[in-house]
Design a protein around this motif. Structure first.
Motif, PDB file in Angstrom:
ATOM      1  N   LYS A 191     -73.345  36.558  -6.595  1.00 37.67           N
ATOM      2  CA  LYS A 191     -72.690  37.330  -5.718  1.00 37.67           C
ATOM      3  C   LYS A 191     -73.647  37.731  -4.763  1.00 37.67           C
ATOM      4  N   LEU A 192     -74.602  36.765  -4.178  1.00 38.24           N
ATOM      5  CA  LEU A 192     -75.333  37.012  -3.050  1.00 38.24           C
ATOM      6  C   LEU A 192     -74.573  36.382  -1.907  1.00 38.24           C
ATOM      7  N   PRO A 193     -74.729  37.090  -0.667  1.00 40.39           N
ATOM      8  CA  PRO A 193     -73.693  36.533   0.433  1.00 40.39           C
ATOM      9  C   PRO A 193     -73.972  35.134   0.706  1.00 40.39           C
ATOM     10  N   ALA A 194     -72.838  34.122   0.599  1.00 39.15           N
ATOM     11  CA  ALA A 194     -73.001  32.782   0.798  1.00 39.15           C
ATOM     12  C   ALA A 194     -73.507  32.417   2.147  1.00 39.15           C
ATOM     13  N   ALA A 195     -73.190  33.111   3.303  1.00 38.24           N
ATOM     14  CA  ALA A 195     -73.704  33.133   4.495  1.00 38.24           C
ATOM     15  C   ALA A 195     -75.036  33.216   4.723  1.00 38.24           C
ATOM     16  N   GLU A 196     -75.534  33.913   4.059  1.00 37.24           N
ATOM     17  CA  GLU A 196     -76.925  34.230   4.012  1.00 37.24           C
ATOM     18  C   GLU A 196     -77.921  33.047   3.328  1.00 37.24           C
ATOM     19  N   PHE A 197     -77.503  32.093   2.531  1.00 34.29           N
ATOM     20  CA  PHE A 197     -78.206  31.086   1.970  1.00 34.29           C
ATOM     21  C   PHE A 197     -79.040  30.615   3.069  1.00 34.29           C
ATOM     22  N   ALA A 198     -78.086  29.739   3.891  1.00 37.99           N
ATOM     23  CA  ALA A 198     -78.900  28.947   4.953  1.00 37.99           C
ATOM     24  C   ALA A 198     -79.843  29.781   5.491  1.00 37.99           C
ATOM     25  N   LYS A 199     -79.770  31.243   5.914  1.00 36.78           N
ATOM     26  CA  LYS A 199     -80.961  31.963   6.537  1.00 36.78           C
ATOM     27  C   LYS A 199     -82.070  31.813   5.673  1.00 36.78           C
ATOM     28  N   ALA A 200     -82.017  32.040   4.306  1.00 38.73           N
ATOM     29  CA  ALA A 200     -83.016  32.182   3.326  1.00 38.73           C
ATOM     30  C   ALA A 200     -83.449  30.980   3.159  1.00 38.73           C
ATOM     31  N   GLY A 259     -89.545  31.197  -4.448  1.00 36.74           N
ATOM     32  CA  GLY A 259     -90.107  32.648  -4.521  1.00 36.74           C
ATOM     33  C   GLY A 259     -90.450  33.066  -2.948  1.00 36.74           C
ATOM     34  N   PRO A 260     -91.345  32.557  -2.144  1.00 32.62           N
ATOM     35  CA  PRO A 260     -91.468  32.969  -1.053  1.00 32.62           C
ATOM     36  C   PRO A 260     -90.307  33.238   0.104  1.00 32.62           C
ATOM     37  N   GLU A 261     -89.231  31.929  -0.216  1.00 40.10           N
ATOM     38  CA  GLU A 261     -88.360  32.303   0.801  1.00 40.10           C
ATOM     39  C   GLU A 261     -87.336  33.462   0.358  1.00 40.10           C
ATOM     40  N   PHE A 262     -87.158  33.603  -0.963  1.00 43.94           N
ATOM     41  CA  PHE A 262     -86.329  34.782  -1.489  1.00 43.94           C
ATOM     42  C   PHE A 262     -87.105  36.127  -0.968  1.00 43.94           C
ATOM     43  N   VAL A 263     -88.341  36.289  -1.144  1.00 43.30           N
ATOM     44  CA  VAL A 263     -89.185  37.542  -0.904  1.00 43.30           C
ATOM     45  C   VAL A 263     -89.024  37.902   0.737  1.00 43.30           C
ATOM     46  N   ALA A 264     -89.124  36.683   1.317  1.00 39.17           N
ATOM     47  CA  ALA A 264     -89.052  36.804   2.927  1.00 39.17           C
ATOM     48  C   ALA A 264     -87.434  37.310   3.267  1.00 39.17           C
ATOM     49  N   TRP A 265     -86.496  36.680   2.632  1.00 40.84           N
ATOM     50  CA  TRP A 265     -84.990  37.046   2.887  1.00 40.84           C
ATOM     51  C   TRP A 265     -84.847  38.554   2.579  1.00 40.84           C
ATOM     52  N   ASP A 266     -85.172  38.899   1.399  1.00 45.64           N
ATOM     53  CA  ASP A 266     -85.151  39.988   0.951  1.00 45.64           C
ATOM     54  C   ASP A 266     -85.838  41.204   1.832  1.00 45.64           C
ATOM     55  N   THR A 267     -87.077  40.886   1.945  1.00 42.77           N
ATOM     56  CA  THR A 267     -87.595  41.746   2.945  1.00 42.77           C
ATOM     57  C   THR A 267     -86.928  42.147   4.185  1.00 42.77           C
ATOM     58  N   ALA A 268     -86.434  41.008   4.753  1.00 42.60           N
ATOM     59  CA  ALA A 268     -85.728  41.127   5.844  1.00 42.60           C
ATOM     60  C   ALA A 268     -84.254  41.761   5.916  1.00 42.60           C
TER      61      ALA A 268
END
Length: 82
Positions: A46-55, A65-74
């Motif tokens: 249930k993470l936003p589908a539109a955010e996948f490409a950004k992450a 891991g680093p991509e997820f942390v960067a996306w989550d921090t943003a």
């Protein structure tokens, strides 16, 4: 009795530590346990589908891991500014 309980507690702590080995990306969305989240796992969690490409900064179709942390921090920074 107390000694047995303490030993059981110590063993449980060791087991959980072993599961979280250094350098591992552990997230509940990673149902395949390959240390990366693919789009199907992302959407199923249930993470936003539109955010996948950004992450997915490197465009390999997986979030590490680093991509997820960067996306989550943003995401947190964006929501904190509201």
């Amino acid at each position: 009795m107390r000694v047995t309980a303490l030993i059981a507690l110590a063993l449980a702590a060791c087991a959980s530590t072993a599961l979280a080995a250094p350098g591992r990306f552990i997230h509940p969305a990673d149902t395949s346990k390959d240390d990366r989240i693919d789009k199907a796992e992302w959407v199923a969690y249930k993470l936003p589908a539109a955010e996948f490409a950004k992450a997915d900064k490197d465009g390999d179709g997986k979030i590490d891991g680093p991509e997820f942390v960067a996306w989550d921090t943003a995401q947190k920074a964006r929501h904190a500014g509201r």
